[in-house]
Design an enzyme around this catalytic site. Sequence first.
Site, PDB file in Angstrom:
ATOM      1  N   GLN A  60       0.864  -1.191   0.044  1.00 36.81           N
ATOM      2  CA  GLN A  60       0.056  -0.012   0.127  1.00 36.81           C
ATOM      3  C   GLN A  60       0.734   1.099  -0.007  1.00 36.81           C
ATOM      4  O   GLN A  60       0.567   2.189  -0.463  1.00 36.81           O
ATOM      5  CB  GLN A  60      -1.044   0.023   1.196  1.00 36.81           C
ATOM      6  CG  GLN A  60      -2.007   1.120   1.431  1.00 36.81           C
ATOM      7  CD  GLN A  60      -2.756   1.235   0.073  1.00 36.81           C
ATOM      8  OE1 GLN A  60      -3.040   0.323  -0.785  1.00 36.81           O
ATOM      9  NE2 GLN A  60      -3.534   2.458  -0.120  1.00 36.81           N
ATOM     10  N   GLU A  61       2.181   1.228   0.627  1.00 31.95           N
ATOM     11  CA  GLU A  61       2.858   2.553   0.890  1.00 31.95           C
ATOM     12  C   GLU A  61       3.587   2.860  -0.509  1.00 31.95           C
ATOM     13  O   GLU A  61       3.574   3.817  -0.957  1.00 31.95           O
ATOM     14  CB  GLU A  61       4.024   2.168   1.852  1.00 31.95           C
ATOM     15  CG  GLU A  61       3.505   2.174   3.224  1.00 31.95           C
ATOM     16  CD  GLU A  61       3.040   3.665   3.784  1.00 31.95           C
ATOM     17  OE1 GLU A  61       3.264   4.560   2.998  1.00 31.95           O
ATOM     18  OE2 GLU A  61       2.814   3.862   4.856  1.00 31.95           O
ATOM     19  N   SER A  62       4.090   1.791  -1.328  1.00 35.64           N
ATOM     20  CA  SER A  62       4.913   2.132  -2.390  1.00 35.64           C
ATOM     21  C   SER A  62       4.654   1.442  -3.619  1.00 35.64           C
ATOM     22  O   SER A  62       5.245   1.629  -4.545  1.00 35.64           O
ATOM     23  CB  SER A  62       6.367   2.005  -1.931  1.00 35.64           C
ATOM     24  OG  SER A  62       6.587   0.718  -1.803  1.00 35.64           O
TER      25      SER A  62
END
Length: 624
Positions: free
Chosen positions: A482-484
């Site tokens: 989800q972050e990157s």
Amino acid sequence: MKSLAAGQGEDFLAMREAFRVGDAARVAFYAKHLQNHVLAPYAEYYQLRLYLETIDIGTIREFLARRQESLVADKLRGDWLRILGRKQQWALFAEEYPKLSNKDEGLICYSLQQRLAAGDRETPNEARLLWFTERDMADSCTPVFNILVTTGRISTEDIWSRIRLALEAGNASVALHVSRYLPANQTLNAQKLKEAAKDPQRYLEKYQNDFRSRHDREIAMFALSQLLRSGINQAYARWHKIRKQFSEYDQSYFMSSLAYRAALKQDSRALGWFLEAANSKQAYPLTEAKLTWKARIALREGKWDLVLQCIDSMSAAMQQADVWRYWKARALKTKGELAAANEILAPLSHEHSYYGQMAKEELGVMLSVPAANYQSSLDEIRTMQQVPGIQRALTLYQLNLRVEANREWVWTMRKFSDAQLLAAAEVAYRHGLYDRAINTAIQTVSQHNFNLRYLAPYRDQMREVLRYHELDEAFVYGLIRQESRFIADIKSSAGAMGLMQLMPATAKWVAEKLGMQNFHNHLVTDINTNLRLGVYYLKHVLTLFDNQPLLAAAAYNAGPGRAKQWRDDIRPLEGAIYAETIPFNETRDYVKVVLNNSIYYANNFGHPHKLTLTQRLGTVSPKQ
């Protein structure tokens, strides 16, 4: 795919820069070097675009026909249509507009202009829907609105409605512009509006006995809405001093605004204020944002009848969103209406999403994915590699033109079957474009590959770090996805860097804790360094929150202080309700996706003791 020929990449970048500054001679010079290159369509586009105002129609149409189905052809058609609309060449516009795929607001309004000029009877009703917005609109929309106001299709009350929408959103300049449609003696006072924006408290004190006119009352409401952003108690106290100057309709409006702001702060008074607004003899209709927060605060308070009432009051489109289907089913279950609840949960449970998984668990079903992922054949992958749009996108990625490459990739995917999407995802994966592989694989409808949807690169580097900190591999991968999307060198607009999107201050703090010598921010995009720093910080927030993944995810995204603040004052909260009532849109979506991701990663990794999503959400203890 082969690397770019020597110098061609530099030529393309130089041509792109020449186009940006409008240097036609340099564009033509570099275009000659790229005639047989995969990016030749861009070279043609740049040359045509610089002369689009003057070149003949035949040349434009020849390019559009030869490059049909390409992104640059659609882009040139859009550019041409903007010129045709500006010049009101409606016959040509009407012929070309239906062929356009990417229609922006400006072009939509030119189309409305064309249809109004042609006397289309449905156009006024369609155009009127664009009016009710808080933001500024494209210049091409102004002539459309002028006609609607002149012909009475937009009434004086409609004008005031849009003014209020703009002021509530803090867009004073838009409200001032819209007020010009009112009679001269009713328009907003620009100086008073400026005063209200600068110091709302002082404005309300200065004019507290002078809200007789509609325009002065609207500015007072604007000042109150500005005051609400900084403190609801201050605004509420000021309201009691002036409320008698306002109609019941306006009083209901203010109370709903007060309730909305209180709900965002998770103030226990919010629900009572929502009910006070609704119980007025002339209740002001709730906006979509206010209605959703009324439903969320009712969830938080355990008022399931009111949750159901709010959902039933939503538009048909809102009610079809997975979030409100799920919570409607939950509300029905509390009333003992199990058949009606299961009728909603059953189809929802087939969706591969957070709410789909929650629906499965409500029905007593564990995670279900296809026994065998669809695996693209070598022939399918080779064929996909030869698709011109794929080749252009890959070349643009090589040149580090990620925005242009993403646009080319998305355009090329738009009509693909499931099998083609998965072949494209495999191509992206083999080129190290993990974000594209994931974003392409998740678009499939009936044939899926969950290994591509939930890629797990860097496992060798990850294992040692995870083993040291005793962290759940599935949870960490769910967060990184989800972050990157596994883009190692990504940097957000806020400054977060690398796989685990670490802010510079956080990275520095962790580096000091770890005793890292000669640490510099540029090291954060190094995969091993990023994982080492990020996993340490994630372990830190997990420890702060008694190893609760939900609270740790919220803290990782929005900070530990906020994650603590969002707990209830006195009661434990079901984790799903805590997540649903997080006031930050980004964080609310983030925690749901991260925890849902971790369910799929645990399945893909074959973890023996797999937690359900409900178990991962857990129960959130109160502040005390």
